[in-house]
Design an enzyme around this catalytic site. Sequence first.
Site, mmCIF file in Angstrom:
data_model
loop_
_atom_site.group_PDB
_atom_site.id
_atom_site.type_symbol
_atom_site.label_atom_id
_atom_site.label_comp_id
_atom_site.label_asym_id
_atom_site.label_seq_id
_atom_site.Cartn_x
_atom_site.Cartn_y
_atom_site.Cartn_z
ATOM 1 N N LYS A 21 42.535 6.010 11.794
ATOM 2 C CA LYS A 21 41.725 5.483 12.901
ATOM 3 C C LYS A 21 40.601 6.482 13.183
ATOM 4 C CE LYS A 21 40.585 5.166 17.267
ATOM 5 N NZ LYS A 21 39.609 6.092 17.434
ATOM 6 N N GLU B 130 45.864 18.912 16.731
ATOM 7 C CA GLU B 130 44.837 19.951 16.740
ATOM 8 C C GLU B 130 43.924 19.608 17.899
ATOM 9 O OE1 GLU B 130 41.448 21.451 16.680
ATOM 10 O OE2 GLU B 130 41.072 20.428 14.788
ATOM 11 N N CYS C 10 35.722 22.397 17.820
ATOM 12 C CA CYS C 10 36.839 22.908 18.618
ATOM 13 C C CYS C 10 37.030 24.405 18.465
ATOM 14 C CB CYS C 10 38.130 22.179 18.254
ATOM 15 S SG CYS C 10 38.456 22.186 16.482
ATOM 16 N N GLU D 32 36.246 23.892 27.988
ATOM 17 C CA GLU D 32 35.453 23.781 26.762
ATOM 18 C C GLU D 32 34.178 22.988 27.035
ATOM 19 O OE1 GLU D 32 36.716 23.033 22.131
ATOM 20 O OE2 GLU D 32 37.480 21.630 23.628
#
Length: 519
Positions: free
Chosen positions: A213, A288, A322, A419
């Site tokens: 996906k 992750e 990331c 973040e």
Amino acid sequence: MRVLQVLAVSKILTSHLSRTHRPSASRQMSTAASSLKKSPIFRTLGLIGGKWIDAYDAKTIQVNNPSTGEIIAEVPFMGTLETNDAISSASDAFNSWSKLTAAERSKYLRKWYDLIMAHKEELGQLITLEQGKPLKEALGEVNYGASFIEFFAEEAKRIYGDIIPATLGDRRLFVLKQPVGVVGAITPWNFPLAMITRKVGPALACGCTVVVKPSELTPLTALATAELALQAGIPPGVINVVMGNATKIGDALLASTQVRKITFTGSTAVGKKLMAGAAETVKRVSLELGGNAPCIVFDDADLDVAVKGTLAAKFRNSGQTCVCANRVIVQEGIYEKFAEAFSKAVQNLQVGDGFTEGVVQGPLINEAAVQKVETFIQDAMSKGAKVLLGGKRHSLGMTFYEPTIVTDVKSEMLLASEEVFGPVAPILRFKTEEEAIHMANNTKAGLAAYIFTNNVQRTWRVSEALEYGLLGVNEGIISTEVAPFGGVKQSGLGREGSKYGIDEYLDVKYVCLGDMNRS
């Protein structure tokens, strides 16, 4: 002195981007888009059981170019029914794919790798078109993504079991490693090729089949990569691709007892939901998730190396990775020199659409991403931070944002605690090594960290003390297919890449063979 000379030369060679670049770049982009749409790897339908299909209710979703807002294509807006059929297809294919020898699966993967590399230019252009990163960087992603297919084509033949010395003379004990089964792979938009191959490569090498996906923002790269898998001869149903309603697709993957593993790269919030949902059927999960990477620059660091490494760690993919340096933590003795040199380097970053020669920073992925950056900047300024460079939308418009440096940042600001996922470098000051370690570890995240120092003893001390799964020492680009990638704390579970990554897709089976003394 050397860094200033280098920067001076760089400034002469690199002109600031202006609107005059846009017409030429637009023509390049238009030419690339037109050419890609004629390519045999350009697909706009979902893939289930080896067949390209529309959504069952014929609904579609637009895929836009973030540099211009133009519509590139429309793809199916799929949901529960299509996902269930994709799962059934993967389950059927698993029965035969898992029974092939490792050498046979390896050959399929190697052929897939060869085809990806043969179509490197087209795939790079497609990434730039739908994701926005500079073409040079997109081509780098193709190399990086393909490397996982190549690596796991080789690693497929190295899945070893074990023999255990028995406690009784009439028994033999051994261990088998077998594929876990159907895998649901949910991937993000920031690396639309590499995040797929990093999951699908080891899964297929083990004998698993997959339902992928991809992000609705960047599905075209995933579909092109899947088309190349079919061209490589990988049997129908081994790889399936569905996109559209993320909630319904995710729920279907979680609810199915045929899906034995979920692997996900994305936000921590979504990862937690997937982890909770997987508990209902006790699926294995690899996650992750988000990071808050510290980049620590010590007084004894080589200034040139620290500036170059921090620049790479922070501004790659417009800060949308990331593992991007989210906090630049600089020791007070080198703080002023670093801030000056770093600012001059950042000033020379050319911003524009990815098809323009010399551009190193493209747009943010969408308007929501820009608004998040603006919120973080406003929060920091309201609490005493100062914008040293940038701090606003770029004159190019759309979702372009100026490369930004913010000083006088404190730990309570959003820029330091969350973040930002954008081209913003907050610089914090520290005095002692102990303080730097405390600042770096003072977060729920634990994915990547970077340190710059020429002290070997300090390298060991700090590396061992930092609570992160990845660490770069005097280096800002650390990802590679041969090393394990993953975080600790709330940055995820499991590892991807390397010999450790393949274990995520294997079940360990213990076999006890008795009555061995009978003739």
